[in-house]
Design a protein around this motif. Structure first.
Motif, PDB file in Angstrom:
ATOM      1  N   GLU A 120      30.764 -53.367  10.353  1.00  0.00           N
ATOM      2  CA  GLU A 120      30.652 -53.249  11.805  1.00  0.00           C
ATOM      3  C   GLU A 120      32.025 -53.285  12.466  1.00  0.00           C
ATOM      4  OE1 GLU A 120      27.951 -52.718  13.755  1.00  0.00           O
ATOM      5  OE2 GLU A 120      26.807 -52.476  11.902  1.00  0.00           O
ATOM      6  N   VAL A 121      32.882 -54.186  11.973  1.00  0.00           N
ATOM      7  CA  VAL A 121      34.210 -54.313  12.582  1.00  0.00           C
ATOM      8  C   VAL A 121      35.067 -53.087  12.251  1.00  0.00           C
ATOM      9  CG1 VAL A 121      36.359 -55.656  12.506  1.00  0.00           C
ATOM     10  CG2 VAL A 121      34.175 -56.804  12.681  1.00  0.00           C
ATOM     11  N   SER A 122      34.943 -52.581  11.039  1.00  0.00           N
ATOM     12  CA  SER A 122      35.747 -51.399  10.685  1.00  0.00           C
ATOM     13  C   SER A 122      35.301 -50.172  11.481  1.00  0.00           C
ATOM     14  CB  SER A 122      35.673 -51.129   9.187  1.00  0.00           C
ATOM     15  OG  SER A 122      34.358 -50.754   8.821  1.00  0.00           O
ATOM     16  N   GLY A 123      34.076 -50.133  11.823  1.00  0.00           N
ATOM     17  CA  GLY A 123      33.583 -48.999  12.607  1.00  0.00           C
ATOM     18  C   GLY A 123      33.739 -49.207  14.105  1.00  0.00           C
ATOM     19  N   PHE A 124      34.279 -50.303  14.543  1.00  0.00           N
ATOM     20  CA  PHE A 124      34.418 -50.614  15.973  1.00  0.00           C
ATOM     21  C   PHE A 124      35.749 -50.055  16.487  1.00  0.00           C
ATOM     22  CE2 PHE A 124      35.679 -53.648  19.323  1.00  0.00           C
ATOM     23  CZ  PHE A 124      34.669 -53.379  20.222  1.00  0.00           C
ATOM     24  N   ASP A 125      35.625 -49.248  17.468  1.00  0.00           N
ATOM     25  CA  ASP A 125      36.818 -48.672  18.116  1.00  0.00           C
ATOM     26  C   ASP A 125      36.834 -49.160  19.558  1.00  0.00           C
ATOM     27  OD1 ASP A 125      38.984 -47.168  18.787  1.00  0.00           O
ATOM     28  OD2 ASP A 125      37.898 -45.260  18.811  1.00  0.00           O
ATOM     29  N   PRO A 126      37.769 -50.084  19.882  1.00  0.00           N
ATOM     30  CA  PRO A 126      37.752 -50.643  21.232  1.00  0.00           C
ATOM     31  C   PRO A 126      38.061 -49.603  22.330  1.00  0.00           C
ATOM     32  CG  PRO A 126      39.586 -51.538  19.967  1.00  0.00           C
ATOM     33  CD  PRO A 126      38.786 -50.671  19.065  1.00  0.00           C
ATOM     34  N   PHE A 127      38.908 -48.655  22.042  1.00  0.00           N
ATOM     35  CA  PHE A 127      39.238 -47.652  23.051  1.00  0.00           C
ATOM     36  C   PHE A 127      38.040 -46.766  23.351  1.00  0.00           C
ATOM     37  CE2 PHE A 127      43.432 -48.493  21.119  1.00  0.00           C
ATOM     38  CZ  PHE A 127      44.023 -49.049  22.249  1.00  0.00           C
ATOM     39  N   ASN A 128      37.328 -46.426  22.309  1.00  0.00           N
ATOM     40  CA  ASN A 128      36.142 -45.598  22.477  1.00  0.00           C
ATOM     41  C   ASN A 128      35.066 -46.382  23.220  1.00  0.00           C
ATOM     42  OD1 ASN A 128      34.564 -43.352  22.214  1.00  0.00           O
ATOM     43  ND2 ASN A 128      34.008 -43.725  20.078  1.00  0.00           N
ATOM     44  N   PHE A 129      34.974 -47.676  22.946  1.00  0.00           N
ATOM     45  CA  PHE A 129      33.999 -48.525  23.618  1.00  0.00           C
ATOM     46  C   PHE A 129      34.279 -48.594  25.120  1.00  0.00           C
ATOM     47  CE2 PHE A 129      32.732 -52.808  25.017  1.00  0.00           C
ATOM     48  CZ  PHE A 129      31.359 -52.714  24.817  1.00  0.00           C
ATOM     49  N   ILE A 130      35.560 -48.797  25.467  1.00  0.00           N
ATOM     50  CA  ILE A 130      35.940 -48.891  26.889  1.00  0.00           C
ATOM     51  C   ILE A 130      35.729 -47.530  27.565  1.00  0.00           C
ATOM     52  CG2 ILE A 130      37.896 -49.267  28.445  1.00  0.00           C
ATOM     53  CD1 ILE A 130      38.886 -51.342  26.427  1.00  0.00           C
ATOM     54  N   LYS A 131      36.045 -46.488  26.872  1.00  0.00           N
ATOM     55  CA  LYS A 131      35.868 -45.143  27.393  1.00  0.00           C
ATOM     56  C   LYS A 131      34.406 -44.877  27.685  1.00  0.00           C
ATOM     57  CE  LYS A 131      37.419 -40.724  25.694  1.00  0.00           C
ATOM     58  NZ  LYS A 131      37.928 -40.099  24.538  1.00  0.00           N
ATOM     59  N   ASN A 132      33.544 -45.319  26.784  1.00  0.00           N
ATOM     60  CA  ASN A 132      32.115 -45.103  26.978  1.00  0.00           C
ATOM     61  C   ASN A 132      31.571 -45.930  28.140  1.00  0.00           C
ATOM     62  OD1 ASN A 132      31.836 -43.267  24.927  1.00  0.00           O
ATOM     63  ND2 ASN A 132      31.300 -44.805  23.376  1.00  0.00           N
ATOM     64  N   ILE A 133      32.204 -47.054  28.416  1.00  0.00           N
ATOM     65  CA  ILE A 133      31.740 -47.887  29.523  1.00  0.00           C
ATOM     66  C   ILE A 133      31.996 -47.165  30.841  1.00  0.00           C
ATOM     67  CG2 ILE A 133      32.173 -50.015  30.791  1.00  0.00           C
ATOM     68  CD1 ILE A 133      32.587 -51.405  28.156  1.00  0.00           C
ATOM     69  N   PHE A 134      33.157 -46.585  30.961  1.00  0.00           N
ATOM     70  CA  PHE A 134      33.536 -45.948  32.228  1.00  0.00           C
ATOM     71  C   PHE A 134      33.084 -44.496  32.340  1.00  0.00           C
ATOM     72  CE2 PHE A 134      36.705 -49.376  31.876  1.00  0.00           C
ATOM     73  CZ  PHE A 134      36.361 -50.041  33.051  1.00  0.00           C
ATOM     74  N   LYS A 135      32.513 -44.009  31.328  1.00  0.00           N
ATOM     75  CA  LYS A 135      32.040 -42.645  31.328  1.00  0.00           C
ATOM     76  C   LYS A 135      30.819 -42.523  32.211  1.00  0.00           C
ATOM     77  CE  LYS A 135      31.440 -39.353  27.674  1.00  0.00           C
ATOM     78  NZ  LYS A 135      30.959 -39.184  26.356  1.00  0.00           N
ATOM     79  N   ILE A 136      30.808 -41.558  33.013  1.00  0.00           N
ATOM     80  CA  ILE A 136      29.670 -41.339  33.884  1.00  0.00           C
ATOM     81  C   ILE A 136      28.909 -40.145  33.322  1.00  0.00           C
ATOM     82  CG2 ILE A 136      28.941 -40.754  36.198  1.00  0.00           C
ATOM     83  CD1 ILE A 136      31.522 -42.005  37.152  1.00  0.00           C
ATOM     84  N   ASN A 137      27.678 -40.309  33.210  1.00  0.00           N
ATOM     85  CA  ASN A 137      26.857 -39.239  32.651  1.00  0.00           C
ATOM     86  C   ASN A 137      26.509 -38.249  33.697  1.00  0.00           C
ATOM     87  OD1 ASN A 137      26.994 -40.200  30.135  1.00  0.00           O
ATOM     88  ND2 ASN A 137      25.031 -41.243  30.229  1.00  0.00           N
TER      89      ASN A 137
END
Length: 137
Positions: A120-137
């Motif tokens: 789980e940790v190796s597959g965790f990308d913090p930048f992608n996570f933050i990007k997905n938070i601010f992404k508006i659909n």
């Protein structure tokens, strides 16, 4: 001849005097009426013999019962000791097996948790996570 009779008579008188106490002990009721006194003396002697035999028999029975009781007690004690020993051995064996099972399960759980965390940790990308938070659909 008269001397021989005198010697024999002296021996008999002397023997009677020496053993009179034993004769009185065995036949204390000897009196003028020989048949009645002999009956009483024989009855007394029978009573003494019977009492003595009963006492010896009682003590023999008591010793036998005590011996049997001791043997039974010893057997029960040995059986109880063996039973306690077997139960303790089984409990100890069960505790050891349970402890080993718990230990192996903890080790397995630890390894699987470690693998899960690593994956789980190796597959965790913090930048992608933050990007997905601010992404508006």
């Amino acid at each position: 001849m008269l001397i021989k009779l005198g010697i024999i008579g002296a021996v008999l008188v002397l023997g009677g005097m020496m053993f009179s106490t034993e004769i009185i002990t065995l036949f204390p009721n000897t009196s003028a009426l020989l048949s009645d006194s002999l009956k009483d003396d024989i009855n007394g002697l029978n009573e003494k013999v019977t009492n003595s035999a009963e006492n010896r028999l009682d003590s023999s029975i008591d010793k036998t019962i005590q011996s049997i009781s001791d043997s039974v007690y010893e057997g029960i004690t040995e059986t109880g000791d063996k039973l306690v020993e077997n139960v303790n051995e089984k409990i100890s064996q069960g505790i050891t097996e349970t402890g080993d099972n718990v230990k192996s399960q903890i080790v397995e759980s630890s390894q699987s948790s470690k693998e899960t965390l690593v994956n789980e940790v190796s597959g965790f990308d913090p930048f992608n996570f933050i990007k997905n938070i601010f992404k508006i659909n």
